[in-house]
Design an enzyme around this catalytic site. Structure first.
Site, mmCIF file in Angstrom:
data_model
loop_
_atom_site.group_PDB
_atom_site.id
_atom_site.type_symbol
_atom_site.label_atom_id
_atom_site.label_comp_id
_atom_site.label_asym_id
_atom_site.label_seq_id
_atom_site.Cartn_x
_atom_site.Cartn_y
_atom_site.Cartn_z
ATOM 1 N N LYS A 1 73.205 119.408 146.567
ATOM 2 C CA LYS A 1 73.838 118.459 145.646
ATOM 3 C C LYS A 1 72.993 117.190 145.706
ATOM 4 O O LYS A 1 73.026 116.462 146.701
ATOM 5 C CB LYS A 1 75.283 118.179 146.056
ATOM 6 C CG LYS A 1 75.990 117.219 145.115
ATOM 7 C CD LYS A 1 77.294 116.721 145.700
ATOM 8 C CE LYS A 1 77.722 115.461 144.958
ATOM 9 N NZ LYS A 1 78.783 114.734 145.671
ATOM 10 N N ALA B 1 83.040 113.351 141.057
ATOM 11 C CA ALA B 1 83.349 111.962 141.422
ATOM 12 C C ALA B 1 84.289 111.275 140.441
ATOM 13 O O ALA B 1 84.262 111.509 139.231
ATOM 14 C CB ALA B 1 82.084 111.117 141.544
ATOM 15 N N ASN C 1 86.767 114.632 146.717
ATOM 16 C CA ASN C 1 86.834 114.352 148.143
ATOM 17 C C ASN C 1 87.908 113.300 148.429
ATOM 18 O O ASN C 1 88.978 113.579 148.940
ATOM 19 C CB ASN C 1 85.485 113.919 148.701
ATOM 20 C CG ASN C 1 85.428 113.962 150.222
ATOM 21 O OD1 ASN C 1 84.379 114.068 150.823
ATOM 22 N ND2 ASN C 1 86.555 113.898 150.910
ATOM 23 N N THR C 2 87.636 112.049 147.993
ATOM 24 C CA THR C 2 88.540 110.956 148.324
ATOM 25 C C THR C 2 89.959 111.210 147.818
ATOM 26 O O THR C 2 90.934 110.912 148.518
ATOM 27 C CB THR C 2 88.001 109.641 147.727
ATOM 28 O OG1 THR C 2 86.624 109.506 148.095
ATOM 29 C CG2 THR C 2 88.771 108.446 148.260
ATOM 30 N N GLY D 1 84.846 107.528 144.473
ATOM 31 C CA GLY D 1 85.906 106.926 145.279
ATOM 32 C C GLY D 1 86.862 106.020 144.532
ATOM 33 O O GLY D 1 87.741 105.424 145.146
#
Lengths: 65, 256
Positions: free
Chosen positions: B96, B184, B206-207, B157
């Site tokens: 990535k 993202a 993720n976040t 994020g």
């Protein structure tokens, strides 16, 4: 010989990358290496000579996004 | 289900492995969501430490394909070297690719990204580029050898969702056969469902999961939203219209 390992400048006796990993206690740790921002495969570490001022990176698997 | 570089992945969810309250909660998030790909990174290891080995052992139990990243790299040289180190550590040619161009927004450096993608492709990597939805950038990345594109929804994020619906829709229309992954910026399952309704193949989180009050529940929520959104896309939605149209039959109405 003065080299920088993971951002910390230090005096080391090892003259090859392989020997440096032994000197620093990495043993059989799962790490990858670069010298002066160029990747050095594990198989090439014994022939990778170190020179004064070299910048060495030693990394391992970590969490990521 | 998505296919990346000739590998079928039985899930539309890629899940990051950072910022969880504990390894057990991370594992539970993967279990409940069925995420097919786990993103990972490389970081400095001190002599005598064995944190890398411990993490390596843990991700082996997740049952997901591993996708290493070059997170935090701000130059082509850093990104290429990091990718090469990751390939050796994680024993995969998937990467990535992140080349960060701006410290505040963490948006990609499009020029460095294309250059790094070309170098890594020629070196045998299968590149998953973290990019913007810019059509010309994406064309250059495909020319450089990328066979999947991972445009942001919003800055990393932030949880702001899909900031440029028009751009993302254009990208989907321009590359009908290429796997497209929203990478993202997502914060809520509804945003992931929207990405699916636009015809995207997968999302990377993720976040949004790791920083939820209950990460495992949020991971499952996203997985269900992905399924719902994808079904909606495949079911060929109705065309929106400005004027009302009665759904109940008008014929036979009382009092007429």
């Amino acid at each position: 010989m003065k080299i920088t390992v993971n951002g910390t400048t230090q005096e080391r006796a090892a003259t090859t990358l392989d020997a440096l990993l032994v000197e620093l206690g990495y043993g059989t740790a799962k790490v990858a290496t670069a010298v002066n921002e160029s990747f050095v495969p594990a198989a090439s570490r014994p022939e990778q000579r170190l020179n004064d001022g070299d910048r060495i990176e030693i990394v391992a698997p970590r969490q990521g996004g | 289900m998505p296919r990346y570089y000739d590998t079928d992945i039985p899930s539309r969810l890629m899940l990051g492995t950072a910022q969880y309250p504990s390894p057990a909660i991370l594992a539970e998030a993967f279990k409940r969501s069925g995420a097919g790909i786990a993103t990972v990174s490389v970081r400095r290891e001190a002599g005598g430490a064995r944190a890398g080995q411990a993490f390596w052992d843990m991700i082996g139990d997740l049952g997901a394909h591993v996708l290493p990243n070059t997170a935090g790299c701000h130059s082509v040289r850093e990104a290429v070297t990091t990718a090469q180190m990751a390939r050796e550590l994680f024993e995969t040619d998937w990467i990535k690719l992140e080349v960060i161009g701006h410290a505040d927004t963490l948006q990609p450096d499009p020029f460095g990204l294309v250059e790094a993608a070309r170098i890594l492709t020629e070196d045998g990597f299968k590149v998953f580029p973290y990019c913007t939805e810019d059509l010309v950038l994406c064309e250059r990345l495909v020319e450089a050898g990328c066979r999947v594109l991972m445009p942001w929804g919003a800055p990393i994020g932030t949880g702001l969702g899909l900031n440029n619906i028009y751009g993302l829709r254009s990208l989907r229309a321009h590359f009908p056969d290429l796997p497209l992954v929203i990478d993202a910026g997502l914060g809520l399952p509804s945003q992931a469902a929207h990405a699916m309704e636009l015809g995207y193949d997968a999302v990377l989180l993720n976040t949004a999961v790791a920083k939820a009050g209950d990460p495992a529940a949020m991971a499952e929520g996203f997985a269900r939203a992905l399924e719902a959104g994808r079904l909606g896309f495949e079911a060929d939605p109705m065309e929106p219209r400005d004027m009302a149209a009665p759904s109940t039959p008008v014929l036979g109405r009382a009092f007429t």
